[in-house]
Write a protein that holds these residues in place. Sequence first.
Motif, PDB file in Angstrom:
ATOM      1  N   TRP A  11       0.756  -1.001  -0.003  1.00  0.00           N
ATOM      2  CA  TRP A  11       0.090  -0.047   0.092  1.00  0.00           C
ATOM      3  C   TRP A  11       0.753   1.349  -0.052  1.00  0.00           C
ATOM      4  O   TRP A  11       0.576   2.391  -0.628  1.00  0.00           O
ATOM      5  N   THR A  14       1.972   1.884  -3.470  1.00  0.00           N
ATOM      6  CA  THR A  14       0.630   2.046  -4.339  1.00  0.00           C
ATOM      7  C   THR A  14       0.398   3.785  -3.953  1.00  0.00           C
ATOM      8  O   THR A  14       0.092   4.382  -5.001  1.00  0.00           O
ATOM      9  N   GLY A  15       0.397   4.176  -2.726  1.00  0.00           N
ATOM     10  CA  GLY A  15       0.134   5.499  -2.379  1.00  0.00           C
ATOM     11  C   GLY A  15       1.285   6.329  -2.897  1.00  0.00           C
ATOM     12  O   GLY A  15       0.819   7.507  -3.432  1.00  0.00           O
ATOM     13  N   GLY A  17       3.183   5.879  -5.496  1.00  0.00           N
ATOM     14  CA  GLY A  17       2.698   5.889  -7.012  1.00  0.00           C
ATOM     15  C   GLY A  17       1.637   6.819  -7.539  1.00  0.00           C
ATOM     16  O   GLY A  17       1.717   7.698  -8.449  1.00  0.00           O
ATOM     17  N   LEU A  18       0.546   6.830  -6.774  1.00  0.00           N
ATOM     18  CA  LEU A  18      -0.588   7.451  -6.951  1.00  0.00           C
ATOM     19  C   LEU A  18      -0.270   9.229  -6.554  1.00  0.00           C
ATOM     20  O   LEU A  18      -0.898   9.993  -7.387  1.00  0.00           O
ATOM     21  N   GLY A  19       0.346   9.413  -5.721  1.00  0.00           N
ATOM     22  CA  GLY A  19       1.000  10.553  -5.285  1.00  0.00           C
ATOM     23  C   GLY A  19       1.664  11.245  -6.391  1.00  0.00           C
ATOM     24  O   GLY A  19       1.608  12.592  -6.811  1.00  0.00           O
ATOM     25  N   ASP A  21       1.596  10.211  -9.532  1.00  0.00           N
ATOM     26  CA  ASP A  21       0.747  10.463 -10.684  1.00  0.00           C
ATOM     27  C   ASP A  21      -0.234  11.810 -10.576  1.00  0.00           C
ATOM     28  O   ASP A  21      -0.416  12.313 -11.395  1.00  0.00           O
ATOM     29  N   ILE A  22      -0.470  11.957  -9.201  1.00  0.00           N
ATOM     30  CA  ILE A  22      -1.646  13.257  -9.163  1.00  0.00           C
ATOM     31  C   ILE A  22      -1.017  14.195  -9.450  1.00  0.00           C
ATOM     32  O   ILE A  22      -1.272  15.502  -9.925  1.00  0.00           O
TER      33      ILE A  22
END
Length: 94
Positions: A11, A14-15, A17-19, A21-22
């Motif tokens: 996680w 994942t967090g 990577g999302l951060g 990307d955002i």
Amino acid sequence: MYSNFTLAAGWIETGTGLGNDIKSLIFNIAIPVLCGIFVLVIGWKTKAPGPTIMAVIFAGIVWGLSANMGALKDKTTDDITNYNGGSSVSRMDQ
């Protein structure tokens, strides 16, 4: 009684990577689109060249500064280091 296991396995990555990307979505798409919308709304509402030109200048400044966040971060770090006396100079209490 207690077993060894990792909480949030995967996680964190994942967090992260999302951060990332955002962050890239905001800086590469959202800010330029919002700057364009800002200029169009000001131009539409005022129907005058003066405020529209100022809106273009302001939007360009915002867009340019957001596009150069890395350079601004390095510049700020250099300014703080120089203000504190540099890395090789030790300051004495006065």
